[in-house]
Design a protein around this motif. Structure first.
Motif, short mmCIF file in Angstrom:
data_model
loop_
_atom_site.label_atom_id
_atom_site.label_comp_id
_atom_site.label_asym_id
_atom_site.label_seq_id
_atom_site.Cartn_x
_atom_site.Cartn_y
_atom_site.Cartn_z
N GLN A 97 -4.93 8.01 6.51
CA GLN A 97 -4.05 7.82 7.66
C GLN A 97 -2.61 8.01 7.18
OE1 GLN A 97 -5.77 7.76 10.24
NE2 GLN A 97 -7.67 6.71 9.73
N ALA A 98 -1.92 8.93 7.81
CA ALA A 98 -0.56 9.24 7.36
C ALA A 98 0.40 8.09 7.69
CB ALA A 98 -0.08 10.53 8.01
N ASN A 99 1.43 7.98 6.87
CA ASN A 99 2.53 7.02 7.08
C ASN A 99 2.99 7.07 8.54
OD1 ASN A 99 5.09 5.80 7.12
ND2 ASN A 99 5.61 6.54 5.08
N PRO A 115 -6.91 5.76 1.67
CA PRO A 115 -6.91 6.53 0.42
C PRO A 115 -5.68 7.42 0.25
CG PRO A 115 -8.78 7.15 1.84
CD PRO A 115 -8.10 5.99 2.49
N LEU A 116 -5.13 7.89 1.37
CA LEU A 116 -3.96 8.77 1.28
C LEU A 116 -2.78 8.02 0.67
CD1 LEU A 116 -2.92 11.61 2.00
CD2 LEU A 116 -2.31 10.73 4.26
N ASN A 117 -2.54 6.82 1.17
CA ASN A 117 -1.43 6.03 0.64
C ASN A 117 -1.78 5.43 -0.71
OD1 ASN A 117 1.13 4.67 0.76
ND2 ASN A 117 -0.01 2.80 1.12
N GLU A 156 -3.42 6.69 -3.19
CA GLU A 156 -3.10 7.66 -4.24
C GLU A 156 -1.59 7.73 -4.46
OE1 GLU A 156 -4.43 12.20 -4.83
OE2 GLU A 156 -2.70 11.89 -3.54
N ASN A 157 -0.83 7.74 -3.37
CA ASN A 157 0.62 7.83 -3.46
C ASN A 157 1.19 6.61 -4.21
OD1 ASN A 157 3.10 9.04 -2.98
ND2 ASN A 157 3.01 8.85 -0.76
N GLN A 158 0.70 5.41 -3.86
CA GLN A 158 1.18 4.19 -4.51
C GLN A 158 0.91 4.22 -6.01
OE1 GLN A 158 2.92 1.61 -3.02
NE2 GLN A 158 2.92 2.98 -1.27
N GLN A 169 0.33 6.89 -7.95
CA GLN A 169 1.15 7.91 -8.61
C GLN A 169 2.58 7.41 -8.79
OE1 GLN A 169 0.46 11.31 -6.02
NE2 GLN A 169 -1.13 12.10 -7.38
N VAL A 189 -5.74 10.31 -9.96
CA VAL A 189 -6.07 8.93 -9.53
C VAL A 189 -7.53 8.86 -9.10
CG1 VAL A 189 -5.49 7.07 -7.92
CG2 VAL A 189 -3.70 8.65 -8.69
#
Lengths: 740, 161
Positions: A211-213, A640-642, A644-646, A648, A691
């Motif tokens: 789910q995108a930001n 999962p989208l966020n 991975e970002n967190q 990284q 990740v």
């Protein structure tokens, strides 16, 4: 956080009540409220929100509104500082309510401890504290909508089911949309939250999907979102020029001269108080623009009483630590077995001294706060991770009732722990009170770097013993840290459970302290961000001393039966094995000059193991080429989208710290003032970060922090593998690594 | 104070400001366009990046009196060009932002790069973007988004979002 604190997933108590009613404009609103907790949070307990969250006393409120057109509005109760909670918490409700994510609108809550206790961003706690309660709120709403449909059709509720946004009666084939049912659902008696049925995770449609930001479109188009963007009618701008020495006081300033400068409206000395987390002493400048206010500030030549801290310096601390380290520890934190006897009997004894500096948070949005008084009522707009303690601080400092203060929680341009402290809020409230107009206080970057609550430095002397087989049999630490009034400073403590405690039979942790007045505070993965470096680096040294592969050496420790409460060694061993596999540890031919380094660390309930591939140029320049991360944060990665970002971001943050970040003090002053002297990581130093998550049968836990700690020692261990030179202090001294 | 007319996102704006007031503060506090961000005030961080006639500059270092007739493009206007719109779309598709504070500057810098160099090499991307700090360190995704906006495959070693 303490390395091995066991944190229970909140359970809903019997006192949990669900309130439902007709929403203004029609439809259903739903809020879960825990009255006992809410009442307590308003006055006394809120100030300790972060440092001592009472995790087994859940305090969750959520609010859902379903409009007749089927749009679902969900309140995001916690402050958003980039950790993605404004998207994630509503996902939990929406999943169990069973609605289409595209039909969900999210609104940010104000600070409201009666309705929404525990509105803070810290400790990677949003997931463990809200995972189950938030879903129960959604499930209760779904149950009420089913009941409303069943009543409409005159059928048993048990014959009805939901699909996203509608209730269906299987036998008759009838269906009604949530929007059509909302008004009737508002009249249904709300179920007790602990009685509602939660979905089988296998049927999740929102949780576990990317789910995108939620604020992405506003961010990429430059919409005003952050505290710094607030603008009010009649608003003026302020800077607050504080004494550069902690605890210093302003005696006088060249006020008439500066007051004559363009745009300046008011200038005055603020006496301040003795609480460095509160109102410091300095000169407030109010002007018609921030540019004018800041220009006027540059012309100030205040007389300071530098106070008791004027003689403090990093050099002084280093020298004092050198005298304390060889002496007996002032305090023993942990004593297992007889470490001195074990060291005397060891086949090999290894000794090393490690240290790390103070570091600063430096979120990119400088601290700011907009304040507007209306009589004795105060309204605040600010970027904060921790609004309620800010409200209490203003109430205490300015002598106004806390319930006269309302706080709008704006999106934070980063937090990293800095915005858990609310000094800027009390400054803005103070300046606005005298100004009589709304005031936006904005710190300069220099203010932010000189007046932080820093991650404290520390000094560790280690002595460890290996037996003839290379097994770690003795471990002795003397940790020299900082105190204030005889008590260890915030984020400067060593947990008695720090790994390898429990895994080495004869082990002792001792500590000594030296007084400081430097304000300290939690920074992303507090304590762990420093403890990981020293412990995982020394364990790597021991593996080499034992002639063993570093991963095999740590697995031998983890595979012992030694797991203790709150720490699950098999979970750690599993991520260690997985990262070895994914990184090709010991199996892959590396480019010339490249080497791998490994570390593992448990913090914030997350188990993380990381491998860094790095090289060191002849110039000494350290380059990280790639990082592999394997983490175990439980049964479900919510977004999962966020996620991975967190991970990284946390990993690159850690690499940046290791490569160049250090705050030093001289004559009581912070010596760094902007990014030229405090080089945050940039794209050129940022390697790709792979990740991967292992799913385990444990309640999901948070991700803002636990990926950071292992990368620092993993990088330093890679430097050793590449050069044979051991990094024992941070930031990495690249001059020491030079070979030409 | 003096009066200046600037060409902001394709529209003429009259502003009153001191000659030395940086464009950043004219945009934020005189015009009221809050998308361009203040980060350091010293050209270290790039949060205040805007385009002047298509070139990325640090608006905290550009006095209003030196802007002249050059076209100012900010985050609020960057989507008007096809390249800028592609960059914004790529940023959303890759879900680059964490806190998002630096992203206005990143997007403007990336747009300036791709307008001049439609298919940049990794070294060109790094050279153009290295002046833009991201405190959340979303650099992996910034690289990926630039590749996407340029119609190039995901960079080697990067994780496709």
């Amino acid at each position: 956080m303490n390395a091995h604190v066991k944190i229970e997933t909140p359970r809903l108590s019997r006192r949990t009540m669900l309130r439902a009613g007709a929403a203004a404009g029609g439809g259903l609103f739903l809020s879960a409220r825990l009255p006992g907790i809410a009442a307590a949070a308003t006055e006394q307990t809120a100030a300790r929100t972060l440092n001592a969250p009472t995790l087994n006393a859940p305090a969750l409120n959520a609010y859902v509104k379903i409009a007749p057109d089927g749009l679902v509005t969900i309140v995001a109760k916690n402050p958003e500082c980039g950790q993605g909670v404004k998207t994630m918490l509503p996902m939990l409700i929406a999943e169990e309510l069973d609605v289409d994510w595209k039909d969900v609108r999210i609104v940010q809550a104000m600070n409201d401890p009666v309705t929404y206790p525990r509105q803070f961003a810290g400790g990677s706690l949003a997931t463990p504290m809200n995972w189950e309660p938030m879903r129960r709120v959604g499930a209760a709403g779904r149950q009420m909508l089913i009941q409303a449909a069943a009543d409409t059709w005159g059928v048993p509720a048990g014959e009805c089911s939901t699909e996203p946004g509608l209730v269906r009666h299987g036998a008759s084939g009838k269906s009604l949309r949530y929007g059509e049912l909302a008004a009737r659902a508002a009249t249904v008696a709300p179920p007790k939250l602990e009685t509602v049925t939660l979905k089988d995770p296998k049927t999740f449609r929102i949780i576990g999907r990317a789910q995108a930001n939620i604020d992405g479109p506003a961010i990429v188009s430059g919409k005003p979102l952050y505290g710094i963007d607030v603008e009010l009618p009649g608003m003026k701008y302020a800077v607050f020029h504080k004494c550069p020495v902690f605890y210093g006081r302003c005696l006088e300033a060249n006020i008439p001269e500066v007051k004559a400068m363009p745009g300046v409206i008011d200038l005055h000395v603020i006496e301040g108080n003795k609480d460095l987390g509160g109102l410091s002493s300095g000169v407030a400048v109010v002007a018609d623009s921030w540019w004018h206010a800041n220009k006027a500030r540059a012309a100030l030549t205040p007389q300071w009483d530098e106070g008791p801290f004027g003689g403090h310096s990093t050099d002084g601390y280093d020298a004092r630590a050198k005298t304390l380290a060889p002496a007996a520890p002032q305090q023993i934190l942990r004593k297992d077995g007889d470490v001195d006897a074990a060291l005397a009997g060891a086949a090999k004894v290894v000794e090393a001294e490690y240290s790390y500096p103070f570091v600063s948070h430096q979120p990119l949005e400088p601290q700011n706060c907009t304040a507007r008084w209306d009589g004795d009522k105060l309204e605040i707009w600010t970027s904060t991770q921790n609004p309620e303690p800010g409200r209490q601080l203003i109430a205490k400092t300015l002598g106004v009732p806390a319930d006269h203060i309302a706080i709008h929680m704006m999106r934070c341009g980063g937090g990293f722990g800095r915005r858990l402290s609310n000094d800027y809020m009390v400054e803005a409230a103070t300046i606005a009170k005298r100004a009589g107009v709304p005031i936006k206080l904005l710190w300069s970057r220099e203010d932010d770097m000189r007046h932080d609550m820093y991650r404290p430095g520390g000094y560790h002397s280690f002595k460890a013993g290996l037996d003839t087989s290379g097994k770690l049999v003795a471990w002795k630490t003397h940790f020299v840290t900082f105190s204030r009034d005889g008590k260890v400073v915030n984020s400067g403590d060593l947990a008695p459970s720090e790994f390898p405690a429990h895994f080495v039979p004869d082990l002792q942790f001792g500590t000594s302290m030296m007084e400081t007045l430097i304000p300290t505070g939690p920074m992303r993965a507090p304590r762990s961000n420093a403890m990981s470096f020293v412990h995982q680096s020394f364990l790597d040294e021991l593996a080499h001393a034992a002639g063993q592969d570093p991963i095999a050496f740590q697995l031998a420790l983890l595979d012992q039966p030694g797991a203790h409460e709150g720490y699950d060694a098999p979970r750690m061993a599993a991520v260690v094995r997985a990262v070895a596999e994914r990184s090709g540890w010991g199996k892959r031919k590396l480019p010339p000059g490249h080497a791998l380094g490994f570390a593992q660390y448990y913090s914030h309930q997350g188990y993380f193991a990381e491998v860094v591939e790095a090289s060191v140029a002849a110039s000494g320049r350290v380059k990280a080429h790639k990082v592999w991360v394997v983490g175990d944060v439980g049964s479900q990665v919510i977004n999962p989208l966020n996620a991975e970002n967190q991970v990284q971001g946390a990993v690159l943050d850690g690499i940046g710290q290791a490569l160049g970040l250090e705050i030093t003090f001289a004559k009581g002053r912070t010596q760094q003032s902007n990014f030229g002297e405090y080089p945050l990581i940039r794209m050129a130093d940022a390697p790709p970060v792979d990740v991967h998550f292992l799913v385990s049968n444990h309640p999901p836990t948070g991700l803002g922090e636990p990926a950071l700690p292992p990368v620092i020692p993993a990088l330093c261990n890679a430097v050793f593998a590449a050069t044979g030179k051991r990094v024992r202090s941070l930031p990495i001294d690249q001059g020491m690594l030079k070979t030409v | 104070m003096a009066a200046y007319t600037i060409d902001l996102n394709g529209r003429k704006r009259s502003v009153e400001a001191d000659a030395d007031m940086p464009l950043l503060w004219v945009l934020r506090d005189v015009v009221g366009a809050k998308g361009t961000k203040f980060g350091c005030g010293a050209a270290y961080c790039g949060a205040c990046t805007v385009m002047l006639d298509g070139a990325a500059i640090r608006s905290c270092q550009m006095p209003i009196s030196r802007v002249g007739a050059r076209k100012v493009t900010t985050i609020e206007g960057v989507g008007a060009s096809p390249v800028g719109a592609r960059v914004q779309a790529a940023w959303l598709e890759v879900d680059v932002a964490q806190c998002g504070y630096c992203q206005a500057g990143q997007i403007v810098a990336a747009t300036a790069l791709l307008q001049k160099t439609p298919k940049p090499t990794d070294a060109e991307i790094e050279a153009s973007m290295n002046g833009n700090l991201c405190r959340c360190a979303t650099y992996n995704r910034i690289r990926t988004a630039i590749h996407k906006a340029a119609g190039m495959p995901t960079p080697a070693g990067e994780v496709a979002a």
